[in-house]
Design a protein around this motif. Structure first.
Motif, PDB file in Angstrom:
ATOM      1  N   SER A 101      10.281  85.865 -61.199  1.00  0.00           N
ATOM      2  CA  SER A 101      11.338  84.926 -60.825  1.00  0.00           C
ATOM      3  C   SER A 101      12.615  85.724 -60.583  1.00  0.00           C
ATOM      4  O   SER A 101      12.636  86.951 -60.689  1.00  0.00           O
ATOM      5  CB  SER A 101      11.568  83.898 -61.940  1.00  0.00           C
ATOM      6  N   MET A 102      13.706  85.004 -60.276  1.00  0.00           N
ATOM      7  CA  MET A 102      14.989  85.662 -60.114  1.00  0.00           C
ATOM      8  C   MET A 102      15.608  86.064 -61.447  1.00  0.00           C
ATOM      9  O   MET A 102      16.558  86.834 -61.489  1.00  0.00           O
ATOM     10  CB  MET A 102      15.956  84.747 -59.360  1.00  0.00           C
ATOM     11  N   ALA A 103      15.066  85.548 -62.565  1.00  0.00           N
ATOM     12  CA  ALA A 103      15.680  85.742 -63.873  1.00  0.00           C
ATOM     13  C   ALA A 103      15.850  87.215 -64.260  1.00  0.00           C
ATOM     14  O   ALA A 103      16.933  87.607 -64.718  1.00  0.00           O
ATOM     15  CB  ALA A 103      14.881  84.995 -64.944  1.00  0.00           C
ATOM     16  N   PRO A 104      14.819  88.079 -64.125  1.00  0.00           N
ATOM     17  CA  PRO A 104      15.017  89.481 -64.505  1.00  0.00           C
ATOM     18  C   PRO A 104      16.143  90.165 -63.744  1.00  0.00           C
ATOM     19  O   PRO A 104      16.786  91.080 -64.253  1.00  0.00           O
ATOM     20  CB  PRO A 104      13.664  90.124 -64.192  1.00  0.00           C
ATOM     21  N   GLY A 105      16.422  89.707 -62.518  1.00  0.00           N
ATOM     22  CA  GLY A 105      17.502  90.293 -61.735  1.00  0.00           C
ATOM     23  C   GLY A 105      18.874  90.016 -62.321  1.00  0.00           C
ATOM     24  O   GLY A 105      19.843  90.700 -61.978  1.00  0.00           O
ATOM     25  N   LEU A 106      18.973  89.027 -63.208  1.00  0.00           N
ATOM     26  CA  LEU A 106      20.243  88.734 -63.875  1.00  0.00           C
ATOM     27  C   LEU A 106      20.411  89.524 -65.166  1.00  0.00           C
ATOM     28  O   LEU A 106      21.464  89.457 -65.794  1.00  0.00           O
ATOM     29  CB  LEU A 106      20.342  87.235 -64.177  1.00  0.00           C
ATOM     30  N   GLY A 107      19.366  90.264 -65.564  1.00  0.00           N
ATOM     31  CA  GLY A 107      19.420  90.987 -66.835  1.00  0.00           C
ATOM     32  C   GLY A 107      20.538  92.004 -66.891  1.00  0.00           C
ATOM     33  O   GLY A 107      21.366  91.993 -67.824  1.00  0.00           O
ATOM     34  N   ALA A 108      20.588  92.891 -65.910  1.00  0.00           N
ATOM     35  CA  ALA A 108      21.617  93.943 -65.916  1.00  0.00           C
ATOM     36  C   ALA A 108      23.027  93.367 -65.762  1.00  0.00           C
ATOM     37  O   ALA A 108      23.940  93.760 -66.506  1.00  0.00           O
ATOM     38  CB  ALA A 108      21.325  94.974 -64.827  1.00  0.00           C
ATOM     39  N   PRO A 109      23.264  92.416 -64.823  1.00  0.00           N
ATOM     40  CA  PRO A 109      24.607  91.811 -64.757  1.00  0.00           C
ATOM     41  C   PRO A 109      25.015  91.104 -66.052  1.00  0.00           C
ATOM     42  O   PRO A 109      26.179  91.163 -66.450  1.00  0.00           O
ATOM     43  CB  PRO A 109      24.475  90.811 -63.603  1.00  0.00           C
ATOM     44  N   LEU A 110      24.060  90.452 -66.712  1.00  0.00           N
ATOM     45  CA  LEU A 110      24.378  89.792 -67.980  1.00  0.00           C
ATOM     46  C   LEU A 110      24.738  90.818 -69.045  1.00  0.00           C
ATOM     47  O   LEU A 110      25.703  90.643 -69.797  1.00  0.00           O
ATOM     48  CB  LEU A 110      23.194  88.945 -68.436  1.00  0.00           C
ATOM     49  N   LEU A 111      23.963  91.890 -69.115  1.00  0.00           N
ATOM     50  CA  LEU A 111      24.262  92.948 -70.081  1.00  0.00           C
ATOM     51  C   LEU A 111      25.635  93.542 -69.824  1.00  0.00           C
ATOM     52  O   LEU A 111      26.406  93.778 -70.771  1.00  0.00           O
ATOM     53  CB  LEU A 111      23.185  94.032 -69.998  1.00  0.00           C
ATOM     54  N   ARG A 112      25.965  93.767 -68.568  1.00  0.00           N
ATOM     55  CA  ARG A 112      27.273  94.326 -68.229  1.00  0.00           C
ATOM     56  C   ARG A 112      28.395  93.379 -68.655  1.00  0.00           C
ATOM     57  O   ARG A 112      29.401  93.796 -69.251  1.00  0.00           O
ATOM     58  CB  ARG A 112      27.362  94.597 -66.731  1.00  0.00           C
ATOM     59  N   LEU A 292      25.798  83.506 -68.610  1.00  0.00           N
ATOM     60  CA  LEU A 292      24.600  83.381 -67.780  1.00  0.00           C
ATOM     61  C   LEU A 292      24.786  82.284 -66.730  1.00  0.00           C
ATOM     62  O   LEU A 292      24.414  82.459 -65.557  1.00  0.00           O
ATOM     63  CB  LEU A 292      23.392  83.087 -68.670  1.00  0.00           C
ATOM     64  N   ARG A 293      25.372  81.171 -67.134  1.00  0.00           N
ATOM     65  CA  ARG A 293      25.628  80.090 -66.173  1.00  0.00           C
ATOM     66  C   ARG A 293      26.575  80.561 -65.066  1.00  0.00           C
ATOM     67  O   ARG A 293      26.396  80.229 -63.890  1.00  0.00           O
ATOM     68  CB  ARG A 293      26.220  78.883 -66.891  1.00  0.00           C
ATOM     69  N   THR A 294      27.599  81.330 -65.435  1.00  0.00           N
ATOM     70  CA  THR A 294      28.555  81.841 -64.446  1.00  0.00           C
ATOM     71  C   THR A 294      27.864  82.766 -63.451  1.00  0.00           C
ATOM     72  O   THR A 294      28.109  82.698 -62.243  1.00  0.00           O
ATOM     73  CB  THR A 294      29.695  82.596 -65.145  1.00  0.00           C
ATOM     74  N   LEU A 295      26.997  83.647 -63.952  1.00  0.00           N
ATOM     75  CA  LEU A 295      26.265  84.549 -63.063  1.00  0.00           C
ATOM     76  C   LEU A 295      25.377  83.775 -62.097  1.00  0.00           C
ATOM     77  O   LEU A 295      25.241  84.147 -60.931  1.00  0.00           O
ATOM     78  CB  LEU A 295      25.414  85.515 -63.891  1.00  0.00           C
ATOM     79  N   ILE A 296      24.781  82.685 -62.571  1.00  0.00           N
ATOM     80  CA  ILE A 296      23.930  81.869 -61.707  1.00  0.00           C
ATOM     81  C   ILE A 296      24.757  81.193 -60.616  1.00  0.00           C
ATOM     82  O   ILE A 296      24.362  81.137 -59.448  1.00  0.00           O
ATOM     83  CB  ILE A 296      23.164  80.826 -62.541  1.00  0.00           C
ATOM     84  N   LEU A 297      25.944  80.709 -60.979  1.00  0.00           N
ATOM     85  CA  LEU A 297      26.817  80.072 -59.995  1.00  0.00           C
ATOM     86  C   LEU A 297      27.279  81.055 -58.929  1.00  0.00           C
ATOM     87  O   LEU A 297      27.582  80.659 -57.796  1.00  0.00           O
ATOM     88  CB  LEU A 297      28.034  79.456 -60.698  1.00  0.00           C
ATOM     89  N   ASP A 298      27.340  82.335 -59.278  1.00  0.00           N
ATOM     90  CA  ASP A 298      27.777  83.357 -58.324  1.00  0.00           C
ATOM     91  C   ASP A 298      26.664  83.822 -57.400  1.00  0.00           C
ATOM     92  O   ASP A 298      26.899  84.626 -56.484  1.00  0.00           O
ATOM     93  CB  ASP A 298      28.334  84.577 -59.084  1.00  0.00           C
ATOM     94  N   LEU A 299      25.440  83.331 -57.622  1.00  0.00           N
ATOM     95  CA  LEU A 299      24.329  83.702 -56.748  1.00  0.00           C
ATOM     96  C   LEU A 299      24.537  83.069 -55.372  1.00  0.00           C
ATOM     97  O   LEU A 299      25.261  82.096 -55.228  1.00  0.00           O
ATOM     98  CB  LEU A 299      23.003  83.208 -57.333  1.00  0.00           C
ATOM     99  N   PRO A 300      23.892  83.621 -54.323  1.00  0.00           N
ATOM    100  CA  PRO A 300      23.990  83.005 -52.987  1.00  0.00           C
ATOM    101  C   PRO A 300      23.575  81.549 -53.028  1.00  0.00           C
ATOM    102  O   PRO A 300      22.708  81.151 -53.803  1.00  0.00           O
ATOM    103  CB  PRO A 300      22.997  83.833 -52.153  1.00  0.00           C
ATOM    104  N   THR A 301      24.160  80.738 -52.194  1.00  0.00           N
ATOM    105  CA  THR A 301      23.914  79.286 -52.214  1.00  0.00           C
ATOM    106  C   THR A 301      22.460  78.947 -51.916  1.00  0.00           C
ATOM    107  O   THR A 301      21.995  77.873 -52.268  1.00  0.00           O
ATOM    108  CB  THR A 301      24.801  78.570 -51.192  1.00  0.00           C
ATOM    109  N   THR A 302      21.719  79.882 -51.290  1.00  0.00           N
ATOM    110  CA  THR A 302      20.312  79.592 -51.004  1.00  0.00           C
ATOM    111  C   THR A 302      19.483  79.521 -52.257  1.00  0.00           C
ATOM    112  O   THR A 302      18.397  78.973 -52.262  1.00  0.00           O
ATOM    113  CB  THR A 302      19.727  80.690 -50.088  1.00  0.00           C
ATOM    114  N   GLY A 303      19.990  80.099 -53.359  1.00  0.00           N
ATOM    115  CA  GLY A 303      19.196  80.095 -54.576  1.00  0.00           C
ATOM    116  C   GLY A 303      19.623  79.042 -55.558  1.00  0.00           C
ATOM    117  O   GLY A 303      18.879  78.721 -56.473  1.00  0.00           O
ATOM    118  N   ARG A 304      20.853  78.477 -55.381  1.00  0.00           N
ATOM    119  CA  ARG A 304      21.351  77.557 -56.381  1.00  0.00           C
ATOM    120  C   ARG A 304      20.865  76.139 -56.139  1.00  0.00           C
ATOM    121  O   ARG A 304      20.628  75.735 -55.011  1.00  0.00           O
ATOM    122  CB  ARG A 304      22.877  77.556 -56.399  1.00  0.00           C
TER     123      ARG A 304
END
Length: 307
Positions: A101-112, A292-304
């Motif tokens: 899924s797209m979830a692992p791609g948020l791992g590094a940004p969340l850690l940062r 995590l919610r903020t990072l999701i909102l910052d994703l391209p609109t095609t994914g939200r």
């Protein structure tokens, strides 16, 4: 209950051998065996079966192992929180991320983000567990999980945050599936050999259901769980797979694969943030959830998920 004994038991299960577990714990084998026997006496159940090659976990042992992981994680979180004091957010926060899924791609940004804003919060990111992620949240093994929404599960809450659309992924080393370019029909795809996760995974379940509804068969030649293995297999032309577009773009270079949208079916499901229904998140976990919610909102609109 002595949580130290639970930790010893978990180590034995992880290692699969009492002698090697004792060495890693820096205690004698006889002492470790006594601790395991004491646990079995406490629970009035056989937890481990000794074999010629080590130990095997009984059904009771597997149940205790799942609960022990949650208990030990909570104990570790409490120690981190209490050591840090009350002036700054602190503690152990464990986040489960759905594979494929797209979830692992948020791992590094969340850690940062956590390291920058809350340096005293220790973040633990997990993809693979012995139980499904929603059950891990229920058992206290993880604080929250970003997963495919499985529908109602007693004891947990699902907050819809994304919609994922699945695409067919093939290697550029193999001939194109169709001459139309970026779309493919289920019938065209049914002629291919698929490499997929197990039937327990949402990606597999939705893919199989789409083919079945069309009166077609999805020919799965191999079941693969680690993302890296699936990636290498597809790139080398050993089979095709189905993934969300976000996951495909994160795992493959543009010149490695062809990505097709299904022209005659909508293979789509919701991604949700899963949290406990009754037990409130700790202060630290609530802050991580907001990041995590903020990072999701910052994703391209095609994914939200649209409002």
């Amino acid at each position: 209950m002595d949580t130290r004994r639970l930790g010893y038991f978990v180590r034995v299960v992880d290692v699969g051998n009492i002698t090697r577990a004792a060495d890693s714990l820096h205690i004698t084998q006889s002492a470790l065996s006594q601790h395991i026997s004491a646990l079995e006496n406490d629970f009035k159940a056989r937890l481990l079966e000794r074999t010629g090659r080590g130990v095997e976990v009984t059904a009771s042992g597997r149940s205790l192992y799942r609960y022990a992981q949650g208990i030990l994680r909570l104990e570790k979180a409490a120690r981190i929180d209490l050591r840090a004091g009350s002036d700054t957010p602190a503690g152990l926060v464990t986040v489960g991320l759905a594979s494929y899924s797209m979830a692992p791609g948020l791992g590094a940004p969340l850690l940062r983000a956590v390291r920058e804003r809350y340096p005293n919060i220790q973040l633990q990111l997990i993809q693979n567990l012995t139980v499904v992620m929603s059950q891990a949240v229920l058992l206290g093994q993880v604080d929250m999980a970003l997963i495919y929404d499985p529908g109602y599960v007693k004891g947990v809450v699902f907050e819809h945050v994304l919609e994922e659309e699945f695409h067919l992924i093939t290697s550029v080393r193999t001939p194109p599936v169709t001459s139309r370019g970026g779309t493919v029909t289920l019938k065209e795809a049914s002629r291919l050999d698929f490499i997929m996760p197990s039937e327990l995974h949402t990606v597999r379940h939705i893919t199989d259901a789409a083919f079945h509804a069309a009166g077609l068969h999805c020919s799965v030649v191999a079941e693969v769980e680690p993302n890296t293995v699936l990636r290498d297999a597809v790139v080398n032309g050993l089979g095709v797979t189905v993934l969300p577009l976000t996951a495909a773009k994160a795992n493959f270079a543009p010149d490695e694969v062809r990505i097709y949208r299904f022209a005659d079916a909508r293979l789509r499901t919701a991604m949700s943030l899963c949290t406990p229904e009754v037990q409130p998140l700790s202060h630290a976990a609530a802050l991580v959830a907001d990041l995590l919610r903020t990072l999701i909102l910052d994703l391209p609109t095609t994914g939200r998920k649209s409002a």
